[in-house]
Design a protein around this motif. Structure first.
Motif, mmCIF file in Angstrom:
data_model
loop_
_atom_site.group_PDB
_atom_site.id
_atom_site.type_symbol
_atom_site.label_atom_id
_atom_site.label_comp_id
_atom_site.label_asym_id
_atom_site.label_seq_id
_atom_site.Cartn_x
_atom_site.Cartn_y
_atom_site.Cartn_z
ATOM 1 N N ARG A 1 2.314 1.701 -3.437
ATOM 2 C CA ARG A 1 1.315 2.078 -4.440
ATOM 3 C C ARG A 1 0.870 3.526 -4.271
ATOM 4 N NH1 ARG A 1 -1.841 -1.418 -3.177
ATOM 5 N NH2 ARG A 1 -3.329 -0.264 -1.893
ATOM 6 N N THR A 2 0.546 3.925 -3.052
ATOM 7 C CA THR A 2 -0.010 5.273 -2.839
ATOM 8 C C THR A 2 1.073 6.345 -2.747
ATOM 9 O OG1 THR A 2 -0.064 4.863 -0.446
ATOM 10 C CG2 THR A 2 -2.042 4.340 -1.707
ATOM 11 N N ASP A 3 2.084 6.112 -1.906
ATOM 12 C CA ASP A 3 3.087 7.153 -1.676
ATOM 13 C C ASP A 3 4.086 7.269 -2.825
ATOM 14 O OD1 ASP A 3 1.800 7.445 0.673
ATOM 15 O OD2 ASP A 3 3.391 6.691 1.963
ATOM 16 N N TYR A 4 4.508 6.122 -3.377
ATOM 17 C CA TYR A 4 5.574 6.176 -4.383
ATOM 18 C C TYR A 4 5.005 6.272 -5.804
ATOM 19 C CZ TYR A 4 9.682 4.857 -7.099
ATOM 20 O OH TYR A 4 10.700 4.830 -8.013
ATOM 21 N N LYS A 5 4.172 5.294 -6.175
ATOM 22 C CA LYS A 5 3.730 5.239 -7.569
ATOM 23 C C LYS A 5 2.679 6.300 -7.880
ATOM 24 C CE LYS A 5 4.745 0.303 -7.960
ATOM 25 N NZ LYS A 5 4.201 -1.062 -8.188
ATOM 26 N N GLU A 6 1.663 6.407 -7.029
ATOM 27 C CA GLU A 6 0.566 7.332 -7.333
ATOM 28 C C GLU A 6 0.898 8.782 -6.990
ATOM 29 O OE1 GLU A 6 -2.896 5.940 -5.372
ATOM 30 O OE2 GLU A 6 -3.003 4.042 -6.474
ATOM 31 N N ASN A 7 1.777 9.004 -6.033
ATOM 32 C CA ASN A 7 2.077 10.371 -5.615
ATOM 33 C C ASN A 7 3.402 10.844 -6.216
ATOM 34 O OD1 ASN A 7 2.213 12.827 -4.296
ATOM 35 N ND2 ASN A 7 2.689 11.966 -2.310
ATOM 36 N N SER B 1 0.831 -1.206 0.000
ATOM 37 C CA SER B 1 0.000 0.000 0.000
ATOM 38 C C SER B 1 0.867 1.259 0.000
ATOM 39 C CB SER B 1 -0.919 -0.016 1.222
ATOM 40 O OG SER B 1 -1.681 1.165 1.294
ATOM 41 N N THR B 2 1.942 1.240 0.777
ATOM 42 C CA THR B 2 2.852 2.389 0.811
ATOM 43 C C THR B 2 3.495 2.621 -0.550
ATOM 44 O OG1 THR B 2 3.335 2.028 3.161
ATOM 45 C CG2 THR B 2 4.926 3.328 1.912
ATOM 46 N N ASN C 1 3.874 10.304 -10.110
ATOM 47 C CA ASN C 1 2.996 11.194 -10.889
ATOM 48 C C ASN C 1 3.515 12.628 -10.888
ATOM 49 O OD1 ASN C 1 1.210 9.272 -11.742
ATOM 50 N ND2 ASN C 1 -0.291 9.621 -10.119
#
Length: 364
Positions: free
Chosen positions: A148-154, A145-146, A157
């Motif tokens: 996916r959300t913090d690295y890839k999605e944030n 989750s970290t 991007n």
């Protein structure tokens, strides 16, 4: 797409090709930002590799692991939560031992020992299932989750948007020099580029520095679950070993069967007994003459000393089947269980003790 958007995309493409194929140089970020990017990417790669290897540790069979992952994906797509467990090797061994014990028979001491061992392996399988569940729920899933959300999605991007705005900014610089772009358009492109860079910078610092303690706590949780697993496994192994010792003691205490051969064929016609008698070695022989040597009884053979050993150190029993020893005790040896254990008796007490705690006086 509006004409202005198409024109902007065309300008960024032109700038990209000029940098790759021509001699144009784009704007460069400072060394601190570049170093932060490298550290952020290295941390993310480490976390991804760690997740993969921990899953391989929990589920070594790649075919079964891939099958379970596919089933989990289908279950998630259907909105169901099917319970799927990895087939632990310990459970397979336990089931084989349990079936074998039933086949041997309940009246056999060996069958009882095999059943005890099978139960021990089943307990180890349950402990391994618990480890699998705990690590997946409290380590693998949170780390995924970290990432996916913090690295890839944030972070990624923001960095992608920053690169797109950099190309637009550099293209407008080159066009501004030719008088084709106004100052306001150039300043706007510069502001957007700086905005994306700042957002990426904040996200990477949060991921690498601010959340560093959280990442370490995740590692501590992994080690904690493994520590608990091995402690529980050791407890089961100790219990199983003690039960097997009791089974060995019970088997030794059983009366030994008569090992004389028994004729099991009664249909064969035996020949009539002969009238001749050949004296065997146990038949009494007639005395010859009146010599004193013939009448004198034979001396009994010298008696063999009883097997014994002397305790070199104190030994405190940890199970009911073990024997307490004190330095200097003379122990009567009964049996050697294996290369590490004797069975003996001292002061009316009987049990097992380590071979390296005593010095053998009279061997078995």
């Amino acid at each position: 797409m509006a004409f202005s958007g198409f024109k902007k995309s065309l300008g960024k493409t032109s700038q990209y090709l000029s940098e790759k194929m021509g001699k144009a140089e784009g704007s460069r970020c400072d060394e601190e930002f570049v170093e932060l990017e490298k550290r952020c990417d290295s941390t993310a790669r480490c976390m991804e590799s760690l997740n993969d290897k921990v899953m391989e540790y929990l589920q070594p069979n790649p075919v079964t692991r891939a099958k379970l992952a596919t089933q989990a994906t289908y279950a998630k797509a259907r909105g169901t939560a099917a319970e799927m467990q990895y087939p632990q090797t310990e459970r397979t061994v336990g089931e084989i031992l349990t079936r074998s014990a039933v086949e041997i028979g309940s009246d056999s001491s060996y069958a009882k020992a095999v059943a005890e061992l099978g139960e021990g392996f089943m307990k180890l399988a349950n402990i391994k299932d618990s480890l699998d569940c705990d690590i997946k729920q409290n380590f693998i899933d949170p780390m995924e989750s970290t990432l996916r959300t913090d690295y890839k999605e944030n972070i990624m991007n923001h960095r992608k948007k920053m690169e797109s705005r950099r190309l637009d900014y550099d293209y407008k610089i080159s066009q501004h020099e030719k008088g084709k772009v106004t100052d306001d358009d150039l300043y706007t492109a510069e502001d957007k580029f700086n905005e994306s860079m700042q957002q990426a910078d904040v996200g990477m610092k949060k991921f690498v520095v601010a959340e560093e303690e959280e990442h370490i706590h995740q590692l501590m949780a992994l080690v904690g679950f493994m520590k608990t697993h091995h402690e529980n496994a050791l407890r089961v192994l100790d219990e199983t070993y003690s039960n097997l010792q009791c089974a060995a003691f019970a088997a030794q205490s059983k009366p030994q069967p008569d090992l004389k051969p028994v004729s099991r064929i009664s249909s064969v016609n035996k020949p009539p007994s002969s009238t001749f008698h050949v004296s065997g070695p146990t038949d009494a022989r007639p005395m010859q003459g009146n010599s004193p040597s013939a009448a004198r009884p034979m001396a009994p053979p010298p008696s063999k000393p009883k097997p014994s050993a002397k305790a070199l150190f104190d030994f405190d029993a940890e199970a009911e089947t073990e024997l307490d020893l004190r330095e200097g005790d003379i122990v009567a040896l009964i049996k050697q269980i294996d290369s590490n254990w004797f069975e003996g008796e001292v002061n009316g007490r009987r049990g097992f003790f380590p071979t390296n705690y005593v010095e053998v006086i009279n061997p078995l």
